[in-house]
Design a protein around this motif. Structure first.
Motif, PDB file in Angstrom:
ATOM      1  N   ILE A   1      12.124   7.179 -10.496  1.00  0.00           N
ATOM      2  CA  ILE A   1      12.657   6.400  -9.388  1.00  0.00           C
ATOM      3  C   ILE A   1      13.538   5.222  -9.807  1.00  0.00           C
ATOM      4  O   ILE A   1      14.412   4.798  -9.058  1.00  0.00           O
ATOM      5  N   LEU A   2      13.335   4.701 -11.011  1.00  0.00           N
ATOM      6  CA  LEU A   2      14.121   3.556 -11.463  1.00  0.00           C
ATOM      7  C   LEU A   2      15.396   4.010 -12.175  1.00  0.00           C
ATOM      8  O   LEU A   2      15.491   5.137 -12.650  1.00  0.00           O
ATOM      9  N   GLU A   3      16.377   3.103 -12.232  1.00  0.00           N
ATOM     10  CA  GLU A   3      17.626   3.406 -12.903  1.00  0.00           C
ATOM     11  C   GLU A   3      17.374   3.666 -14.392  1.00  0.00           C
ATOM     12  O   GLU A   3      16.638   2.939 -15.042  1.00  0.00           O
TER      13      GLU A   3
ATOM     14  N   TRP B   1       0.815  -1.199   0.000  1.00  0.00           N
ATOM     15  CA  TRP B   1       0.000   0.000   0.000  1.00  0.00           C
ATOM     16  C   TRP B   1       0.859   1.264   0.000  1.00  0.00           C
ATOM     17  O   TRP B   1       0.379   2.349  -0.316  1.00  0.00           O
ATOM     18  N   SER B   2       2.131   1.123   0.359  1.00  0.00           N
ATOM     19  CA  SER B   2       3.042   2.263   0.296  1.00  0.00           C
ATOM     20  C   SER B   2       3.622   2.373  -1.108  1.00  0.00           C
ATOM     21  O   SER B   2       3.698   1.381  -1.841  1.00  0.00           O
TER      22      SER B   2
ATOM     23  N   SER C   1       8.159  -1.798  -5.898  1.00  0.00           N
ATOM     24  CA  SER C   1       9.120  -2.907  -5.792  1.00  0.00           C
ATOM     25  C   SER C   1       8.516  -4.250  -6.191  1.00  0.00           C
ATOM     26  O   SER C   1       9.197  -5.087  -6.782  1.00  0.00           O
ATOM     27  N   ILE C   2       7.211  -4.483  -5.889  1.00  0.00           N
ATOM     28  CA  ILE C   2       6.627  -5.793  -6.181  1.00  0.00           C
ATOM     29  C   ILE C   2       6.386  -6.012  -7.677  1.00  0.00           C
ATOM     30  O   ILE C   2       6.161  -7.143  -8.110  1.00  0.00           O
TER      31      ILE C   2
ATOM     32  N   HIS D   1       4.360   3.939 -17.426  1.00  0.00           N
ATOM     33  CA  HIS D   1       3.551   3.407 -16.333  1.00  0.00           C
ATOM     34  C   HIS D   1       3.951   1.982 -15.979  1.00  0.00           C
ATOM     35  O   HIS D   1       4.483   1.244 -16.812  1.00  0.00           O
ATOM     36  N   TYR D   2       3.647   1.613 -14.731  1.00  0.00           N
ATOM     37  CA  TYR D   2       3.812   0.232 -14.284  1.00  0.00           C
ATOM     38  C   TYR D   2       2.601  -0.579 -14.734  1.00  0.00           C
ATOM     39  O   TYR D   2       1.567  -0.027 -15.119  1.00  0.00           O
TER      40      TYR D   2
END
Length: 275
Positions: A120-122, A37-38, A44-45, A190-191
């Protein structure tokens, strides 16, 4: 076509909301069981899945660049302008659905504040096609919401009566929606869950637009000839905006949208000046 849309829209029930709400509940349960939820855990998941699909989809940059534009309201709604002439009831529901989707999209983005992949990602871990987005507005995908909002209205409006044709129609629309929505992962914007949740919200928005228009039909004027001049001016403005987009990014999908606008505007002008 308009009679078909009216007949099909009258069959839409409140129970149509059960499936998307169930899907949202499943996604929420998945996030809860993975303590996601964070913002950090949410990213990360699905980081590995995002990179996996991004690297494979980005091998088709031209397709991804064009497909992702179908989530732009100007592009996809321009492709539907001809329906104003032959099925104005579809556009009545589309207007309501678009307003609802815009409200839900902006509210949910502000509520969740999930950083975009590029923020946030490399940089060397995935591919970005086109513009890079760095804001904290990744969830949900606005393009997926817009795309599925329009496709849901079209899906239900033009639903065939024959069971076999109905299955083909459903599979075609859903398949197109999934393919075009995944382009948001392909361009690195987007993820996966952003797209999944956005698609579900778009489906809810589409159904909501149909249901609300049934009880609050304030857009019934849209198909009347005396308002054609207003539509002509609106479409001319949209055409100029599209041309401006084409000057910046020469994408094939822009030509299809512009052609649709030109054709619809021409027919509107022809009908408007005909006594």
């Amino acid at each position: 076509m308009n009679e078909t849309a009216i007949s099909n829209f009258n069959k839409v029930k409140v129970s149509y909301f059960l499936l998307p709400l169930l899907l949202l509940a499943i996604v929420a349960t998945y996030l809860y069981t993975h303590n996601a939820w964070s913002a950090g855990n949410y990213i990360s998941i699905q980081k590995e899945a995002f990179i996996y699909f991004n690297l494979r989809l980005s091998k088709f940059p031209v397709l991804m660049s064009n497909f992702t534009q179908l989530g732009d309201a100007l592009i996809i709604l321009s492709l539907c302008t001809i329906l104003i002439l032959y099925a104005p009831r579809i556009w009545e529901s589309l207007i309501w659905a678009s307003l609802i989707s815009a409200l839900l999209c902006s509210s949910l983005k502000r509520f969740f504040e999930i950083p975009r992949p590029a923020a946030i990602l490399e940089k060397d871990s995935f591919v970005i096609i086109g513009k890079a987005y760095f804001g904290n507005n990744s969830l949900p995908s606005g393009h997926a919401i817009t795309l599925f909002t329009v496709l849901t209205v079209l899906l239900l409006a033009l639903m065939p009566k024959n069971i076999y044709l109905k299955l083909i129609w459903i599979m075609l629309i859903i398949g197109m929606g999934i393919l075009f929505s995944l382009s948001r992962v392909g361009v690195g914007a987007h993820y996966l869950l952003d797209v999944v949740i956005g698609s579900i919200i778009g489906y809810i928005s589409g159904i909501s637009g149909i249901v609300i228009n049934r009880y609050c039909n304030i857009w019934s004027w849209i198909g009347l000839k005396r308002y054609y001049l207003l539509l002509i001016i609106l479409f001319m403005v949209c055409s100029m905006v599209l041309i401006q987009k084409m000057l910046c990014d020469n994408l094939l999908i822009f030509y299809f949208s512009l052609l649709s606008l030109f054709m619809t505007t021409y027919i509107l002008i022809k009908n408007y000046v005909t006594k």
